[in-house]
Design a protein around this motif. Sequence first.
Motif, PDB file in Angstrom:
ATOM      1  N   UNK A  23       0.882  -1.145  -0.168  1.00 48.84           N
ATOM      2  CA  UNK A  23       0.046  -0.004   0.096  1.00 48.84           C
ATOM      3  C   UNK A  23       0.823   1.234  -0.245  1.00 48.84           C
ATOM      4  N   UNK A  24       0.167   2.228  -0.105  1.00 48.58           N
ATOM      5  CA  UNK A  24       1.078   3.541  -0.318  1.00 48.58           C
ATOM      6  C   UNK A  24       1.346   4.132  -1.528  1.00 48.58           C
ATOM      7  N   UNK A  25       2.305   4.683  -1.959  1.00 53.40           N
ATOM      8  CA  UNK A  25       2.868   5.045  -3.036  1.00 53.40           C
ATOM      9  C   UNK A  25       3.431   3.646  -3.982  1.00 53.40           C
ATOM     10  N   UNK A  26       2.856   3.362  -4.955  1.00 54.57           N
ATOM     11  CA  UNK A  26       3.287   2.195  -5.636  1.00 54.57           C
ATOM     12  C   UNK A  26       3.848   2.247  -6.997  1.00 54.57           C
ATOM     13  N   UNK A  27       3.606   3.617  -7.549  1.00 57.51           N
ATOM     14  CA  UNK A  27       4.312   3.848  -8.884  1.00 57.51           C
ATOM     15  C   UNK A  27       4.044   5.519  -9.143  1.00 57.51           C
ATOM     16  N   UNK A  28       5.097   5.887  -9.935  1.00 60.39           N
ATOM     17  CA  UNK A  28       5.180   7.349 -10.443  1.00 60.39           C
ATOM     18  C   UNK A  28       4.863   7.293 -11.770  1.00 60.39           C
ATOM     19  N   UNK A  29       4.145   8.209 -12.096  1.00 63.13           N
ATOM     20  CA  UNK A  29       3.767   8.342 -13.785  1.00 63.13           C
ATOM     21  C   UNK A  29       3.925   9.874 -14.276  1.00 63.13           C
ATOM     22  N   UNK A  30       3.644   9.594 -15.432  1.00 58.65           N
ATOM     23  CA  UNK A  30       3.755  11.056 -16.226  1.00 58.65           C
ATOM     24  C   UNK A  30       2.537  10.958 -17.362  1.00 58.65           C
ATOM     25  N   UNK A  36      -1.534   9.823 -23.464  1.00 56.83           N
ATOM     26  CA  UNK A  36      -0.867   8.444 -23.099  1.00 56.83           C
ATOM     27  C   UNK A  36      -0.072   8.562 -21.801  1.00 56.83           C
ATOM     28  N   UNK A  37       0.264   7.584 -21.168  1.00 60.66           N
ATOM     29  CA  UNK A  37       0.839   7.334 -19.663  1.00 60.66           C
ATOM     30  C   UNK A  37       1.933   6.638 -19.620  1.00 60.66           C
ATOM     31  N   UNK A  38       3.081   7.289 -18.931  1.00 60.84           N
ATOM     32  CA  UNK A  38       4.176   6.215 -18.570  1.00 60.84           C
ATOM     33  C   UNK A  38       4.049   6.046 -17.138  1.00 60.84           C
ATOM     34  N   UNK A  39       4.349   4.885 -16.841  1.00 57.32           N
ATOM     35  CA  UNK A  39       4.128   4.364 -15.343  1.00 57.32           C
ATOM     36  C   UNK A  39       5.368   3.718 -14.979  1.00 57.32           C
ATOM     37  N   UNK A  40       6.095   4.001 -13.727  1.00 58.59           N
ATOM     38  CA  UNK A  40       7.041   3.397 -13.396  1.00 58.59           C
ATOM     39  C   UNK A  40       7.032   2.875 -11.999  1.00 58.59           C
ATOM     40  N   UNK A  41       7.245   1.555 -11.688  1.00 57.96           N
ATOM     41  CA  UNK A  41       6.874   0.933 -10.566  1.00 57.96           C
ATOM     42  C   UNK A  41       7.851   1.067  -9.424  1.00 57.96           C
ATOM     43  N   UNK A  42       7.666   1.393  -8.302  1.00 57.40           N
ATOM     44  CA  UNK A  42       8.396   1.248  -7.109  1.00 57.40           C
ATOM     45  C   UNK A  42       8.600  -0.200  -6.676  1.00 57.40           C
ATOM     46  N   UNK A  44      11.360  -3.736  -5.833  1.00 55.44           N
ATOM     47  CA  UNK A  44      12.541  -4.132  -5.971  1.00 55.44           C
ATOM     48  C   UNK A  44      12.963  -4.779  -7.376  1.00 55.44           C
ATOM     49  N   UNK A  45      12.092  -4.876  -8.075  1.00 54.88           N
ATOM     50  CA  UNK A  45      12.126  -5.206  -9.740  1.00 54.88           C
ATOM     51  C   UNK A  45      11.446  -4.332 -10.470  1.00 54.88           C
ATOM     52  N   UNK A  46      11.690  -2.934 -10.323  1.00 53.70           N
ATOM     53  CA  UNK A  46      11.072  -1.877 -10.930  1.00 53.70           C
ATOM     54  C   UNK A  46      11.025  -2.168 -12.450  1.00 53.70           C
ATOM     55  N   UNK A  47       9.810  -1.788 -13.008  1.00 53.13           N
ATOM     56  CA  UNK A  47       9.871  -1.575 -14.425  1.00 53.13           C
ATOM     57  C   UNK A  47       8.951  -0.369 -15.000  1.00 53.13           C
ATOM     58  N   UNK A  48       8.850  -0.189 -15.930  1.00 55.41           N
ATOM     59  CA  UNK A  48       8.420   1.120 -16.560  1.00 55.41           C
ATOM     60  C   UNK A  48       7.336   0.593 -17.578  1.00 55.41           C
ATOM     61  N   UNK A  49       5.963   0.828 -17.634  1.00 52.49           N
ATOM     62  CA  UNK A  49       4.878   0.589 -18.514  1.00 52.49           C
ATOM     63  C   UNK A  49       4.453   1.868 -19.338  1.00 52.49           C
ATOM     64  N   UNK A  50       3.890   1.464 -20.571  1.00 57.83           N
ATOM     65  CA  UNK A  50       3.208   2.515 -21.183  1.00 57.83           C
ATOM     66  C   UNK A  50       1.879   2.329 -21.652  1.00 57.83           C
ATOM     67  N   UNK A  51       0.997   3.281 -21.438  1.00 63.30           N
ATOM     68  CA  UNK A  51      -0.541   3.049 -21.574  1.00 63.30           C
ATOM     69  C   UNK A  51      -0.797   4.210 -22.770  1.00 63.30           C
ATOM     70  N   UNK A  52      -0.911   3.731 -24.110  1.00 65.67           N
ATOM     71  CA  UNK A  52      -1.664   4.592 -25.034  1.00 65.67           C
ATOM     72  C   UNK A  52      -2.926   5.076 -24.554  1.00 65.67           C
ATOM     73  N   UNK A  53      -3.734   4.416 -23.909  1.00 70.30           N
ATOM     74  CA  UNK A  53      -5.180   4.812 -23.595  1.00 70.30           C
ATOM     75  C   UNK A  53      -5.149   5.688 -22.353  1.00 70.30           C
ATOM     76  N   UNK A  54      -4.132   5.997 -21.534  1.00 74.02           N
ATOM     77  CA  UNK A  54      -4.113   6.928 -20.497  1.00 74.02           C
ATOM     78  C   UNK A  54      -4.132   6.579 -19.134  1.00 74.02           C
ATOM     79  N   UNK A  55      -4.682   7.506 -18.295  1.00 72.11           N
ATOM     80  CA  UNK A  55      -5.011   7.160 -16.900  1.00 72.11           C
ATOM     81  C   UNK A  55      -6.342   6.139 -16.770  1.00 72.11           C
ATOM     82  N   UNK A  56      -7.127   6.270 -17.597  1.00 70.59           N
ATOM     83  CA  UNK A  56      -8.267   5.388 -17.239  1.00 70.59           C
ATOM     84  C   UNK A  56      -7.887   3.893 -17.572  1.00 70.59           C
TER      85      UNK A  56
END
Length: 86
Positions: A23-30, A36-42, A44-56
């Motif tokens: 719980x708490x802040x689990x990811x940072x995004x733009x 569109x959205x870029x999402x970076x997971x906080x 131990x095994x961080x990754x970045x995902x991209x969502x063309x369809x955005x925040x929804x």
Amino acid sequence: MRSTVPRPFLLVRHADVSGVSGTGVVAEGTEWTDGSVSLRWRSEHASTTFYEAGVRAVLAVHGHAGASEVIYLDGVDPHFTDEPAS
């Protein structure tokens, strides 16, 4: 109306339905100016995902029916949840 500048946000999880991310802040995004959205997971095994369809799309996949919310850091539209508007 879309923003004319990228908008940073945090993905905050209030309940860990899956038992994986905690719980708490689990990811940072733009959210980019085209919606569109870029999402970076906080994690131990961080990754970045991209969502063309955005925040929804982010909330459809990771929102867990209101257990998570997007909190924008630019002061505009400060909370965005996947719960339907009333």
